[in-house]
Design an enzyme around this catalytic site. Sequence first.
Site, PDB file in Angstrom:
ATOM      1  N   VAL A  74      22.324  -6.069  30.195  1.00 53.62           N
ATOM      2  CA  VAL A  74      21.704  -5.975  28.873  1.00 53.62           C
ATOM      3  C   VAL A  74      20.258  -5.526  29.059  1.00 53.62           C
ATOM      4  O   VAL A  74      19.486  -6.187  29.772  1.00 53.62           O
ATOM      5  CB  VAL A  74      21.734  -7.333  28.143  1.00 53.62           C
TER       6      VAL A  74
ATOM      7  N   LYS B  63      27.242  -5.869  25.064  1.00 51.11           N
ATOM      8  CA  LYS B  63      25.952  -6.497  25.374  1.00 51.11           C
ATOM      9  C   LYS B  63      25.694  -7.719  24.506  1.00 51.11           C
ATOM     10  O   LYS B  63      25.271  -8.770  25.002  1.00 51.11           O
ATOM     11  CB  LYS B  63      24.824  -5.478  25.211  1.00 51.11           C
TER      12      LYS B  63
ATOM     13  N   ASP C  78      29.576  -0.259  23.842  1.00 53.09           N
ATOM     14  CA  ASP C  78      28.594  -0.721  24.806  1.00 53.09           C
ATOM     15  C   ASP C  78      27.681  -1.787  24.201  1.00 53.09           C
ATOM     16  O   ASP C  78      27.375  -2.800  24.839  1.00 53.09           O
ATOM     17  CB  ASP C  78      27.789   0.493  25.285  1.00 53.09           C
TER      18      ASP C  78
ATOM     19  N   LEU D 277      14.936  -4.738  31.721  1.00 56.38           N
ATOM     20  CA  LEU D 277      14.196  -5.733  30.912  1.00 56.38           C
ATOM     21  C   LEU D 277      14.714  -7.147  31.179  1.00 56.38           C
ATOM     22  O   LEU D 277      15.919  -7.342  31.334  1.00 56.38           O
ATOM     23  CB  LEU D 277      14.379  -5.436  29.416  1.00 56.38           C
TER      24      LEU D 277
ATOM     25  N   LYS E 177      29.071  -3.651  33.810  1.00 57.36           N
ATOM     26  CA  LYS E 177      29.215  -4.668  32.748  1.00 57.36           C
ATOM     27  C   LYS E 177      30.642  -5.154  32.590  1.00 57.36           C
ATOM     28  O   LYS E 177      30.914  -6.062  31.806  1.00 57.36           O
ATOM     29  CB  LYS E 177      28.819  -4.054  31.398  1.00 57.36           C
TER      30      LYS E 177
ATOM     31  N   ALA F  77      28.856   1.827  50.036  1.00 59.14           N
ATOM     32  CA  ALA F  77      30.138   2.475  49.761  1.00 59.14           C
ATOM     33  C   ALA F  77      29.994   3.398  48.571  1.00 59.14           C
ATOM     34  O   ALA F  77      29.290   3.084  47.608  1.00 59.14           O
ATOM     35  CB  ALA F  77      31.202   1.417  49.483  1.00 59.14           C
TER      36      ALA F  77
END
Length: 815
Positions: free
Chosen positions: A610, A683, A679, A614, A580, A504
């Site tokens: 986050v 995190k 941001d 990684l 997030k 979508a």
Amino acid sequence: MKVIKFGGSSVANAENIKKVVNIINQPQYQSTIVVVSALGGVTDLLISVGTDAANAKEQYKETLLNLEKRHIETVQALLPINNQSACISSVKQSFNELEDICEGVFRLGELSGRTKDRIISFGELLSSKIIYFYIQSTGSKIGWIDSRKAIKTNSNFGFAAVDFAATTESIKAIVAASSNTLFIAPGFIASDSNGFTTTLGRGGSDYTASIYAAAVHAEAVEIWTDVTGMMTADPRWVANARTIPHTSYREAMELSHFGAKVIYPPTIQPAMDQNIPIWIKNTFAPSEAGTLIENKPSEEGEIITGISSINQIALLSLEGSGMVGIPGFSKRLFEALANEQVNVILITQSSSEHSICVAVNTVDVAKAKAAVDNAFEIELMSKKVEPLKVEKELSIIALVGDKMKSHPGIAGRMFSALGRNGINIRAIAQGSSERNISAVVSFNDIKKAVNVLHEAFFETSHKQLNVFICGAGNVGGKLIDQIQQQQAYLLQNLNLQVRVTGIATSKKMLFVDNGNEIDVSHWKDALVNAETMSLQGFVDGIIAKNLRNSVFVDVTANAEVAGVYAQLLSKSIAVVACNKIAASSVYTNYQHLKSLAKEYNVPYLFETNVGAGLPVIGTLNDLIKSGDRINKIQAVLSGTLNFVFNNYDGTKPFAQVVKQAQDEGYTEPDPRLDLGGTDVMRKIMILAREAGNKMEMEDITNNGFLPAACFEGSVADFYIAMEKHEAHFKALYDAAAAKNCKLKFVAQFENGKASVGLQHIPSNSDFYHLYGKDNIVLFYTQRYPEQPMVVKGAGAGADVTASGVFADIMRVTAP
Ligand code: ADP
Ligand code: ASP
Ligand code: MG
């Protein structure tokens, strides 16, 4: 002598009949009774002829004409022209008779069971005659046996019971009186003591074969059909179903009783009584071995032999306080059902004796309900029992295997596999033979349930993931590319089939159609003509598809999309979020989603929230799971800010560096979320929460560096404001440079408190050598008190983020 039977699809047309006759011509069938079904689909059509005639629908005449045409064309395609006339006149005579019967039905407006059997008997009469004439025309000697004379039954039309003594005698006499060794006989049909035609139940030609086999003490019965043997599940539903090479009579009985249509259930008994082996073979692949059913349980191999299912099931529950401790309730229930000839397929009784629950065919519900309510009329009036409860639209799924008995834990495995896929079980029964565990589930779930159990018991190393991707921008597009690139590798090396089953965007949504997957090399073209996007429509579509191991992947940054996770998780659909918003929303929402995931036993994963690709959250979870405690987390978590401060030294304006970061795709759509610290706050909050702390955004100290004016207006206004405040940014840089330090925007969590802000980083710090858009996270824990556990690397960018999302998707398959 042998008995071999060919089903409807094996004799559906001239081409197939030639294949059948090639088989019959082999030397091992010199002394054989060949039983045939009607040409494929003919029985259904004859039934519709009868019912249409009874309902005054003239349409029946056209159906009859078409049927006649089909049979005559088959004759013409099989027989040489000068041999056709006898056969064609026999076909025509049959259709004249049929017309007369149907006219009578039409005039009367009624179709009795007896007349219906008479009508449908023509299917097998015609097919057996045509093949008889054809074999004769090839020069072989063959006799035609009239199964109506050979097989004797009671007068239960449509489902007549065989009189074995009389039948054995007449078959023996017919065979003994003939000089032939090869015979052909119509399946399915027989007659009662008055000479009226009867039938043995739908699919009954298999039974005919084993009745003949028992009478002549055949060395084997062979059921030739359109699949290679009895399979681990219905191959129309389960792509990886495979042939069961060898099974016992009992197992085959259970499998067919619970829906494996490949053999009609009553077929097994006459063969079993005489220890006659039954083979199931494929007319279209005669060299394949097929399945051998005989008296020996299989020695090795799987614990479960097969999975079968029956649809059109209803559950009847008799409940009430008056039932406790009073004997005879169940007897009365079953008597009431038996008197109405209601077949009980499955029974469960709760240990509190408060309720008995039986599964029956949906067609029997009305008479069952009337009979039971009537039988318990007095108790109903005194409210000792409640009116019979009826639930429809159900199916039964059964796991079958002789070896289940000696292997505990099968039921647990079965129920947890179903549970993981959100399939609700309405009732459970385990036969006392312990050869079968069956469960009643919703009809909507049955196909998924069969596939889930097949995967759990037969494809332990093969898994299918059905992936629905929401968002096909930077990261989403890369993700689809990566899936395309890896599909073959995953299938070959990990037996993991990753299928993209929905995509979508903000404008369009695309679903797979039946059983297929989206061709990921052409998804953009396919999307052009797809339906208009509606988020709820996409969610409803995913739920309605009801595919096993479904994963919803959110690669948007959209709050509304984050709002649908709860709906999906509560349908046992895994959620993988790059977005997030949900994990960093109010704590109660984060917690709610986590507990839904636990309750419905399905993953909710957001590793890329986050540090992009990684392994930050995964590492933290592993530390905690293994009993470690987090003392402190220090991290540079903004790829954007790192990029900006690594590239800014006052020679180019700050705004220009930010613009570059945005153009290269390292920022959120509104770069202030990065530059203002929001941001990074999200995190560190997510990490704190994953470490077991209840934390909200307001609890985090933000020592931001943007002047207040930067937060006013649009993104364009933000760039103008940055230009105006260039001196402010230069001053920040100079202050750090004067101390030989670098600027880093650092997040910290310690003693339950979190903060973010710009710091001067000296050259001996772990953070100093952090280049480009890299991230770093230091975990100081009980086990890593001084030298922290370090995770470091690229912390932004579509490619690495997509690969992190991909890794989460594959984590969904872990049990
Ligand atoms: P015939 O006309 O030859 O009697 P049927 O249609 O009655 O054939 O039975 C064969 C079909 O049974 C197969 O095409 C398959 O779709 C279905 N089937 C259901 N369960 C199984 C199973 N466990 N193994 C094989 N076939 C099955
Ligand atoms: N022709 C019958 C049916 O369709 C019997 C059979 O094919 O076995 O039910
Ligand atoms: Mg059949």
